[in-house]
Design a protein around this motif. Structure first.
Motif, short mmCIF file in Angstrom:
data_model
loop_
_atom_site.label_atom_id
_atom_site.label_comp_id
_atom_site.label_asym_id
_atom_site.label_seq_id
_atom_site.Cartn_x
_atom_site.Cartn_y
_atom_site.Cartn_z
N ASN A 38 0.86 -1.17 0.00
CA ASN A 38 0.00 0.00 0.00
C ASN A 38 0.90 1.23 0.00
N THR A 79 1.86 5.31 -2.18
CA THR A 79 1.55 6.31 -3.21
C THR A 79 2.85 6.95 -3.70
N TRP A 121 -1.37 5.26 -6.94
CA TRP A 121 -1.79 4.66 -5.67
C TRP A 121 -1.82 3.15 -5.85
N ARG A 122 -0.88 2.50 -5.19
CA ARG A 122 -0.85 1.03 -5.21
C ARG A 122 -1.59 0.49 -3.99
N GLN A 123 -2.47 -0.47 -4.23
CA GLN A 123 -3.12 -1.21 -3.16
C GLN A 123 -2.98 -2.69 -3.50
N ASN A 124 -1.89 -3.30 -3.00
CA ASN A 124 -1.56 -4.70 -3.29
C ASN A 124 -1.39 -4.88 -4.81
N ALA A 149 -4.77 1.25 4.54
CA ALA A 149 -5.67 0.32 3.85
C ALA A 149 -6.62 1.08 2.95
N ASP A 150 -7.11 0.41 1.94
CA ASP A 150 -8.02 1.01 0.97
C ASP A 150 -9.44 1.00 1.54
N HIS A 182 -12.46 1.11 -1.02
CA HIS A 182 -12.70 -0.14 -1.74
C HIS A 182 -13.37 -1.16 -0.83
#
Length: 362
Positions: free
Chosen positions: A87, A89, A186-189, A241-242, A245
């Motif tokens: 997670n 940015t 923005w990376r989320q996994n 955490a996202d 989502h």
């Protein structure tokens, strides 16, 4: 001096976030990993903490230092040689010269796994072909035949030496009429979202593969005439955490990060970060209705715990509707007291898990 730079970038990130429209769902990371604004570098020199196979120079434009990128090159900062958190940015500003030609290079931003940065940072250039692994996103301010009111963006994902994903589209944010923009990743996994000035451009759930991405590079192709690309104000940060989502997409979200005074429904100030994330998520989904459910541990009287859980859920609702544009009719509240524990109440850690607030789509 490092402390001053750190404070500057925290302020910069805050200002950039405040400047975005309310309808953005972008959440900048808050745990800073690395920053760069080229203030420590001599003008007309290539920055000392960067690598390149082409060249460039630090240039001052309107009181800011920018790195001008030479043609046909790959560029990377050695202090960005980090294993990317699952997670995180990345943000930076990009600027192009006036009347930037369609025939001049796009700017490539690349995420790659490498064993030795100095030897391997050139793996992904603007062709993005012939490599084993990598993700490349390009931006360009000029679309073919669109005068100056539209640009383009492209994404490529390469794994096992094959392009498993490739697509491009027009965008009207970074253009010759608006030739400075803030690019945000923005990376989320495995998921990657890409924004320009807070406007979502890409949202792809399966981009990051089972690799240890530990290098971020920039790449260019050829220029036409006197065109130039510049970058500055880079911030790489670990993100949380996202929340959006989990809540909007899955329909449920549970957190222990909303804290209250002991035996009261008064929300502690350190809870504002998570509450603001939830509030922004609900703002961006105006048709989403939710039940807020309070839970307590089993310390004390069961009836008192039941009442306390109800009051705490109500306090969360009041915070959300008073701080965000959320119709209170969209939110109902309830409490479960200590009747639905997630863990045993025999230890403080178990009791902490049970003191929670749940959000459930209705």
């Amino acid at each position: 001096m490092k402390t001053i730079y750190f404070a500057y970038f925290v302020l910069l990130t805050s200002i950039a976030t405040l400047g975005q429209k309310k309808d953005t769902d972008y959440e900048a990371g808050t745990k800073i990993i690395a920053t760069e604004n080229f203030e420590q570098d001599a003008l007309a020199d290539f920055p000392v903490n960067w690598l390149t196979n082409s060249g460039g120079e630090v240039t001052k434009i309107k009181k800011e230092n920018w790195l001008m990128l030479n043609a046909d090159g790959v560029f990377t900062a050695t202090n960005f040689d980090k294993l990317l958190p699952k997670n995180c940015t990345l943000e930076f500003d990009v600027l192009v010269s006036d009347d930037y030609s369609f025939y001049s290079t796009s700017l490539g931003v690349n995420f790659i796994p490498v064993k030795n940065l100095k030897k391997e940072y050139q793996k992904l250039d603007n062709s993005a072909l012939g490599v084993d692994e990598g993700i490349q996103i390009t931006v360009h301010p000029q679309d073919a035949g669109s005068a100056s009111n539209a640009g383009t963006t492209e994404i490529k994902v390469i794994t096992d030496s094959e392009a498993i994903l490739k697509n491009d589209k027009a965008q009207k944010i970074f253009t010759n009429n608006h030739h400075r923009a803030r690019i945000q990743f923005w990376r989320q996994n495995t998921r990657l979202r890409v924004y320009i000035n807070g406007k979502k451009i890409w949202d792809l759930p399966q981009v990051f593969q089972n690799q240890k991405y530990n290098a971020i590079t920039f790449s260019t192709g050829s220029y036409k005439d006197e065109d130039k690309l510049y970058i500055t104000n880079l911030v790489l940060a670990e993100a949380g955490a996202d929340t959006r989502h989990k809540l909007i997409t899955t329909g449920t979200f549970t957190t222990n990060d909303i804290l209250f005074d002991i035996n009261k429904a008064t929300i502690k100030t350190e809870s504002e970060t998570i509450l603001n994330e939830i509030g922004r998520a609900l703002e961006t989904a105006p048709d989403f209705k939710v039940e807020i459910v309070g839970h307590t541990d089993n310390v004390g009287d069961a009836k008192a715990n039941q009442t306390l859980s109800e009051k705490r859920a109500a306090s969360v609702k009041e915070y959300l509707v008073s701080h965000f544009e959320i119709d209170r009719k969209r939110i109902v509240t309830s409490g479960k007291g200590a009747t639905e524990p997630l863990a045993e109440n025999k230890t403080e850690n178990g009791r902490k898990q049970n003191r929670r607030v749940a959000f459930i789509k209705i």
